[in-house]
Scaffold this motif. Structure first.
Motif, PDB file in Angstrom:
ATOM      1  N   ASP A   1       0.857  -1.173   0.000  1.00  0.00           N
ATOM      2  CA  ASP A   1       0.000   0.000   0.000  1.00  0.00           C
ATOM      3  C   ASP A   1       0.904   1.237   0.000  1.00  0.00           C
ATOM      4  O   ASP A   1       1.683   1.450   0.944  1.00  0.00           O
ATOM      5  N   ALA A   2       0.810   2.031  -1.079  1.00  0.00           N
ATOM      6  CA  ALA A   2       1.756   3.140  -1.287  1.00  0.00           C
ATOM      7  C   ALA A   2       1.725   4.147  -0.129  1.00  0.00           C
ATOM      8  O   ALA A   2       2.766   4.594   0.352  1.00  0.00           O
ATOM      9  N   LYS A   3       0.510   4.456   0.330  1.00  0.00           N
ATOM     10  CA  LYS A   3       0.388   5.477   1.381  1.00  0.00           C
ATOM     11  C   LYS A   3       1.073   4.992   2.665  1.00  0.00           C
ATOM     12  O   LYS A   3       1.811   5.731   3.314  1.00  0.00           O
ATOM     13  N   THR A   4       0.821   3.731   3.008  1.00  0.00           N
ATOM     14  CA  THR A   4       1.431   3.182   4.232  1.00  0.00           C
ATOM     15  C   THR A   4       2.949   3.188   4.116  1.00  0.00           C
ATOM     16  O   THR A   4       3.657   3.575   5.049  1.00  0.00           O
ATOM     17  N   LEU A   5       3.456   2.772   2.967  1.00  0.00           N
ATOM     18  CA  LEU A   5       4.915   2.721   2.819  1.00  0.00           C
ATOM     19  C   LEU A   5       5.506   4.126   2.960  1.00  0.00           C
ATOM     20  O   LEU A   5       6.499   4.328   3.661  1.00  0.00           O
ATOM     21  N   ARG A   6       4.873   5.092   2.305  1.00  0.00           N
ATOM     22  CA  ARG A   6       5.372   6.473   2.379  1.00  0.00           C
ATOM     23  C   ARG A   6       5.343   6.992   3.817  1.00  0.00           C
ATOM     24  O   ARG A   6       6.305   7.571   4.300  1.00  0.00           O
ATOM     25  N   GLU A   7       4.215   6.750   4.505  1.00  0.00           N
ATOM     26  CA  GLU A   7       4.110   7.239   5.894  1.00  0.00           C
ATOM     27  C   GLU A   7       5.134   6.563   6.800  1.00  0.00           C
ATOM     28  O   GLU A   7       5.791   7.213   7.608  1.00  0.00           O
ATOM     29  N   ASN A   8       5.263   5.245   6.640  1.00  0.00           N
ATOM     30  CA  ASN A   8       6.212   4.523   7.496  1.00  0.00           C
ATOM     31  C   ASN A   8       7.639   5.000   7.256  1.00  0.00           C
ATOM     32  O   ASN A   8       8.435   5.119   8.183  1.00  0.00           O
ATOM     33  N   THR A   9       7.957   5.253   5.987  1.00  0.00           N
ATOM     34  CA  THR A   9       9.313   5.689   5.660  1.00  0.00           C
ATOM     35  C   THR A   9       9.592   7.029   6.322  1.00  0.00           C
ATOM     36  O   THR A   9      10.643   7.225   6.949  1.00  0.00           O
ATOM     37  N   SER A  10       8.623   7.927   6.220  1.00  0.00           N
ATOM     38  CA  SER A  10       8.852   9.229   6.819  1.00  0.00           C
ATOM     39  C   SER A  10       8.881   9.134   8.348  1.00  0.00           C
ATOM     40  O   SER A  10       9.680   9.806   9.008  1.00  0.00           O
ATOM     41  N   ASP A  11       8.077   8.236   8.934  1.00  0.00           N
ATOM     42  CA  ASP A  11       8.118   8.031  10.392  1.00  0.00           C
ATOM     43  C   ASP A  11       9.494   7.567  10.861  1.00  0.00           C
ATOM     44  O   ASP A  11      10.020   8.049  11.854  1.00  0.00           O
ATOM     45  N   VAL A  12      10.065   6.590  10.151  1.00  0.00           N
ATOM     46  CA  VAL A  12      11.374   6.068  10.579  1.00  0.00           C
ATOM     47  C   VAL A  12      12.439   7.158  10.489  1.00  0.00           C
ATOM     48  O   VAL A  12      13.294   7.288  11.371  1.00  0.00           O
ATOM     49  N   ALA A  13      12.359   7.966   9.422  1.00  0.00           N
ATOM     50  CA  ALA A  13      13.333   9.048   9.272  1.00  0.00           C
ATOM     51  C   ALA A  13      13.219  10.007  10.462  1.00  0.00           C
ATOM     52  O   ALA A  13      14.219  10.353  11.105  1.00  0.00           O
TER      53      ALA A  13
END
Ligand code: ADP
Ligand code: TRP
Length: 331
Positions: free
Chosen positions: A56-68
């Protein structure tokens, strides 16, 4: 063709698979952050790897930004470590392909983590099977020498050693053979006493706060020893979690209260809650500041990727040359 090979280069990756919890922090993140003061360090967000479980593109994008945000708030200094998104260096997928052609099926078939993931119900995609090769490419494209990992990832680093050796023997001696460094805390318990893990739904998130955090801490499972009775601190999850934050003296004091009786688990939980709040106070403020400035975070990741990519390109040019290709278009 020659290349700069540093004596020591540390590299690790973290999958953007959800909100980081105390198990991740004491098992991995803290060590990553400490290590980047000691040597040249590459740290990346393994978004290509996460495609094996997140569709799911939105989840991946959000998770990536969260980890950063999490890593930067917790003290990762982008002046010292090269911090970037895996997918900003697409050369790594090219190296993975080349590695796949010198890797025996048998090596991958022995991967324990693949079998465990399938048992958990994750789809047995080709990507999931191929995952250790991508991890080998992550490590070797930067010619890394030391890889801090949790226990579950040791086998993947051993596979990387095999793949590097096989490539070097087949073509040219390009890759150093990397070592792993095992993370210290191997098992932080969750609120139910099992290993803390997203997949068990028993986590305490690093950046939880206020009522949500309090609710989690207060729901840590304990036994039913009455308040007045002495208690065994060594068997108590609350004490185990408290120990992660406390000094030797504070641990001793709390252990004595357990042994003396008269202290309920609720009181121990309150002490733990206070510790968590104090420990992460600065990081929480920093995280909010960063979250309000997404442009700053994005620039840090892009800057990291530019540096990482230059290293990756140098390796790929050598590899292409060794296998009988060239960087024909000088990309
Ligand atoms: P999860 O089990 O929540 O999915 P991951 O598998 O994504 O966590 O783990 C990421 C990193 O955090 C790994 O290096 C792993 O060893 C470490 N880690 C995760 N949970 C714990 C835990 N309960 N105790 C110690 N380390 C942990
Ligand atoms: N597979 C690692 C994990 O799930 C993440 C990862 C990807 C990694 N590539 C890596 C770790 C290279 C160390 C080195 O935790």
């Amino acid at each position: 063709m020659s290349i700069n090979q540093p004596k020591k280069r540390i590299l690790s990756g973290v999958q953007p698979s959800g909100k980081l919890h105390l198990g991740n922090y004491f098992g991995a993140v803290r060590q990553h952050i400490e290590l980047h003061h000691s040597a040249e360090c590459f740290l990346f967000i393994a978004d290509y790897h996460s495609l094996t479980t997140i569709h799911d593109a939105k989840t991946l994008r959000e998770n990536t930004s969260d980890v950063a945000l999490d890593y930067l708030a917790l003290g990762l200094n982008p002046e010292k470590a090269i911090f970037f998104r895996q997918s900003d260096v697409p050369e790594v997928t090219e190296l993975a392909w080349i590695f796949s052609t010198v890797t025996n099926m048998g090596l991958l078939e022995r991967a324990v983590s693949f079998k465990e993931k399938i048992e958990k119900g994750i789809d047995a995609s080709v990507g999931l099977f191929y995952y250790p090769i991508l991890m080998a490419a992550d490590i070797l494209i930067y010619r890394s020498t030391l890889v801090p990992v949790g226990k579950d990832q040791i086998q993947h680093v051993e596979m990387t050693q095999d793949i590097a050796g096989k490539f070097n023997r087949t073509y040219a001696n390009i890759f150093p053979i990397p070592e792993y460094k095992l993370d210290k805390e191997s098992k932080v318990p969750g609120i139910d006493g099992q290993k803390m893990s997203k997949s068990y739904g028993n986590t305490i998130e690093i950046f939880a706060e206020g009522k949500a955090l309090e609710k989690k801490v207060m729901s840590i499972v304990t036994d039913s020893t009455p308040v007045a009775d002495p208690k065994d601190h060594q068997k108590c999850n609350v004490y185990t979690l408290y120990s992660l934050f406390a000094s030797e003296e504070e641990k001793k004091q709390l252990a004595e209260k357990y042994q003396a009786g008269g202290m309920g688990y609720g009181e121990a939980k309150k002490s733990l809650l206070a510790k968590i709040n104090t420990y992460f106070e600065t990081a929480r403020i920093k995280r909010k500041e960063l979250a309000a400035n997404p442009g700053v975070v994005e620039e840090i990741l892009r800057d990291g990727a530019r540096k990482a990519r230059a290293e990756a390109r140098a390796t790929i040019d050598l590899v292409r040359d060794a296998v009988g290709m060239k960087n024909y278009l000088n990309a």
